[in-house]
Design an enzyme around this catalytic site. Structure first.
Site, PDB file in Angstrom:
ATOM      1  N   LYS A  13     -17.549  41.517  32.393  1.00 57.96           N
ATOM      2  CA  LYS A  13     -18.870  42.010  31.993  1.00 57.96           C
ATOM      3  C   LYS A  13     -19.722  40.937  31.318  1.00 57.96           C
ATOM      4  O   LYS A  13     -20.874  40.742  31.672  1.00 57.96           O
ATOM      5  CB  LYS A  13     -18.746  43.185  31.004  1.00 57.96           C
ATOM      6  CG  LYS A  13     -17.937  44.355  31.507  1.00 57.96           C
ATOM      7  CD  LYS A  13     -17.991  45.513  30.529  1.00 57.96           C
ATOM      8  CE  LYS A  13     -17.401  45.230  29.156  1.00 57.96           C
ATOM      9  NZ  LYS A  13     -15.954  45.019  29.115  1.00 57.96           N
ATOM     10  N   ARG A  87     -18.871  53.116  24.584  1.00 59.46           N
ATOM     11  CA  ARG A  87     -17.415  53.042  24.772  1.00 59.46           C
ATOM     12  C   ARG A  87     -16.745  54.364  24.424  1.00 59.46           C
ATOM     13  O   ARG A  87     -15.534  54.477  24.539  1.00 59.46           O
ATOM     14  CB  ARG A  87     -16.850  51.976  23.834  1.00 59.46           C
ATOM     15  CG  ARG A  87     -16.574  50.642  24.515  1.00 59.46           C
ATOM     16  CD  ARG A  87     -16.232  49.700  23.401  1.00 59.46           C
ATOM     17  NE  ARG A  87     -15.368  48.622  23.728  1.00 59.46           N
ATOM     18  CZ  ARG A  87     -15.774  47.357  23.847  1.00 59.46           C
ATOM     19  NH1 ARG A  87     -17.038  47.058  23.772  1.00 59.46           N
ATOM     20  NH2 ARG A  87     -14.899  46.406  24.053  1.00 59.46           N
ATOM     21  N   ARG A 124      -9.073  33.213  28.009  1.00 62.66           N
ATOM     22  CA  ARG A 124     -10.516  33.189  27.703  1.00 62.66           C
ATOM     23  C   ARG A 124     -10.819  32.326  26.479  1.00 62.66           C
ATOM     24  O   ARG A 124     -10.093  32.347  25.495  1.00 62.66           O
ATOM     25  CB  ARG A 124     -10.988  34.627  27.442  1.00 62.66           C
ATOM     26  CG  ARG A 124     -12.451  34.681  27.021  1.00 62.66           C
ATOM     27  CD  ARG A 124     -13.037  36.021  27.239  1.00 62.66           C
ATOM     28  NE  ARG A 124     -12.537  37.026  26.319  1.00 62.66           N
ATOM     29  CZ  ARG A 124     -12.971  38.280  26.332  1.00 62.66           C
ATOM     30  NH1 ARG A 124     -13.874  38.670  27.196  1.00 62.66           N
ATOM     31  NH2 ARG A 124     -12.483  39.145  25.475  1.00 62.66           N
ATOM     32  N   ARG A 157     -10.706  34.145  20.810  1.00 60.07           N
ATOM     33  CA  ARG A 157     -10.931  35.328  19.982  1.00 60.07           C
ATOM     34  C   ARG A 157      -9.623  35.830  19.390  1.00 60.07           C
ATOM     35  O   ARG A 157      -8.590  35.796  20.048  1.00 60.07           O
ATOM     36  CB  ARG A 157     -11.575  36.442  20.822  1.00 60.07           C
ATOM     37  CG  ARG A 157     -13.055  36.247  21.008  1.00 60.07           C
ATOM     38  CD  ARG A 157     -13.663  37.216  21.982  1.00 60.07           C
ATOM     39  NE  ARG A 157     -13.217  38.596  21.845  1.00 60.07           N
ATOM     40  CZ  ARG A 157     -13.764  39.617  22.499  1.00 60.07           C
ATOM     41  NH1 ARG A 157     -14.784  39.408  23.313  1.00 60.07           N
ATOM     42  NH2 ARG A 157     -13.310  40.836  22.335  1.00 60.07           N
ATOM     43  N   ARG A 168      -6.208  47.224  23.175  1.00 62.68           N
ATOM     44  CA  ARG A 168      -7.580  47.389  23.682  1.00 62.68           C
ATOM     45  C   ARG A 168      -7.585  48.102  25.030  1.00 62.68           C
ATOM     46  O   ARG A 168      -8.464  48.912  25.308  1.00 62.68           O
ATOM     47  CB  ARG A 168      -8.260  46.015  23.774  1.00 62.68           C
ATOM     48  CG  ARG A 168      -8.604  45.467  22.383  1.00 62.68           C
ATOM     49  CD  ARG A 168      -8.770  43.971  22.392  1.00 62.68           C
ATOM     50  NE  ARG A 168      -9.908  43.527  23.154  1.00 62.68           N
ATOM     51  CZ  ARG A 168     -10.006  42.328  23.729  1.00 62.68           C
ATOM     52  NH1 ARG A 168      -9.013  41.457  23.622  1.00 62.68           N
ATOM     53  NH2 ARG A 168     -11.065  41.998  24.390  1.00 62.68           N
TER      54      ARG A 168
HETATM   55  P1  AMP Z   1     -15.997  43.214  23.152  1.00 62.12           P
HETATM   56  O1  AMP Z   1     -16.550  41.890  22.762  1.00 62.12           O
HETATM   57  O2  AMP Z   1     -16.967  44.057  23.930  1.00 62.12           O
HETATM   58  O3  AMP Z   1     -14.646  43.127  23.817  1.00 62.12           O
HETATM   59  O4  AMP Z   1     -15.750  44.019  21.779  1.00 62.12           O
HETATM   60  C1  AMP Z   1     -14.860  43.508  20.790  1.00 62.12           C
HETATM   61  C2  AMP Z   1     -14.545  44.566  19.763  1.00 62.12           C
HETATM   62  O5  AMP Z   1     -15.764  44.994  19.112  1.00 62.12           O
HETATM   63  C3  AMP Z   1     -13.927  45.853  20.294  1.00 62.12           C
HETATM   64  O6  AMP Z   1     -12.522  45.741  20.488  1.00 62.12           O
HETATM   65  C4  AMP Z   1     -14.279  46.830  19.156  1.00 62.12           C
HETATM   66  O7  AMP Z   1     -13.478  46.581  18.032  1.00 62.12           O
HETATM   67  C5  AMP Z   1     -15.701  46.379  18.798  1.00 62.12           C
HETATM   68  N1  AMP Z   1     -16.731  47.077  19.626  1.00 62.12           N
HETATM   69  C6  AMP Z   1     -17.609  46.492  20.495  1.00 62.12           C
HETATM   70  N2  AMP Z   1     -18.402  47.421  21.064  1.00 62.12           N
HETATM   71  C7  AMP Z   1     -18.009  48.612  20.545  1.00 62.12           C
HETATM   72  C8  AMP Z   1     -18.429  49.958  20.755  1.00 62.12           C
HETATM   73  N3  AMP Z   1     -19.400  50.262  21.621  1.00 62.12           N
HETATM   74  N4  AMP Z   1     -17.797  50.936  20.044  1.00 62.12           N
HETATM   75  C9  AMP Z   1     -16.829  50.652  19.155  1.00 62.12           C
HETATM   76  N5  AMP Z   1     -16.365  49.410  18.924  1.00 62.12           N
HETATM   77  C10 AMP Z   1     -16.953  48.392  19.610  1.00 62.12           C
END
Ligand code: AMP
Length: 211
Positions: A13, A87, A124, A157, A168
């Site tokens: 994404k 999400r 990554r 990360r 996750r």
């Molecule tokens: P990402 O970079 O999209 O993989 O998001 C990393 C982390 O941010 C996730 O594992 C959650 O802890 C938090 N996070 C990001 N977007 C959301 C969301 N829409 N709802 C809840 N937690 C989020």
């Protein structure tokens, strides 16, 4: 107008969103990037969400709605690409309540088997300055450890290790997959096979979005 890029962590994404920003003029909103920014600023929000991100768990919806509202303000009047939101079903419903101002035109699901995601995520690397994403084998930068776009330093990360990735992916199955059904019922869901190179996937995405 909003296009939602949906898919499990590692489905591509972020990478695809960055190209759509560069080549199609979208404004990207990544809630994950926004939260990591708050953490590195050491803000109150950042301090309250850090443990969730480190554990690979979802941040509570109430915090997310504030973060999203702030991001939407900066994107006013532009075509928005949402990466990482909604999400949960609650988040999808809150976005639906804003449909007069922010209508969702399509939800594109980058679909890929979860077994393929672990290798993608452990390799990554992300730029600490502009958040551009790389992969040590599939998409390495020209100079190891350095961002091609801005020269920033690349890092791994804290949630990109095997244990957190499993958490996750479980969270994705339980909390986020029902969101796809929500959009199927509204006729907005579209699926793309994401088991492709970034270039092949971008070509397919481009065709789907017709630009
Ligand atoms: P990402 O970079 O999209 O993989 O998001 C990393 C982390 O941010 C996730 O594992 C959650 O802890 C938090 N996070 C990001 N977007 C959301 C969301 N829409 N709802 C809840 N937690 C989020």
């Amino acid at each position: 107008m909003i296009v939602i890029l949906a898919g499990a962590p590692g489905s591509g994404k972020g990478t695809q969103a960055d190209r759509l920003v560069a080549e199609a003029g979208f404004c990207k909103i990544s809630t994950g990037d926004a939260l990591r920014r708050q953490i590195s600023l050491g803000s109150e929000i950042g301090r309250s969400v850090e443990s969730y991100l480190n554990a690979g768990k979802l941040v509570p919806d109430e915090i997310l709605s504030g973060v999203l509202a702030e991001e939407l303000k900066h994107a006013a009047g532009r075509m928005i690409l949402l990466d990482g939101y909604p999400r949960t079903l609650n988040q999808a419903k809150s976005l639906d309540e804003m449909k007069d101002e922010y209508p969702v035109s399509s939800v594109i699901h980058l679909d890929i088997l979860s077994e393929k995601l672990i290798a993608r995520l452990t390799g990554r690397r992300v730029c600490q300055d502009c958040a551009a994403s790389y992969h040590t084998e599939n998409m390495p930068p020209a100079v190891a450890g350095v961002c091609d776009h801005c020269g920033g330093k690349l890092f791994q990360r804290s949630d990109d290790n095997a244990e957190k990735i499993r958490t996750r992916l479980d969270v994705y199955k339980q909390e986020t997959m029902p969101v796809l059904d929500f959009y199927k019922e509204r006729g907005l869901y579209r699926r793309l096979d994401a088991d492709k190179t970034p270039q092949e996937l971008f070509t397919a995405l481009r065709k789907m979005l017709e630009f």
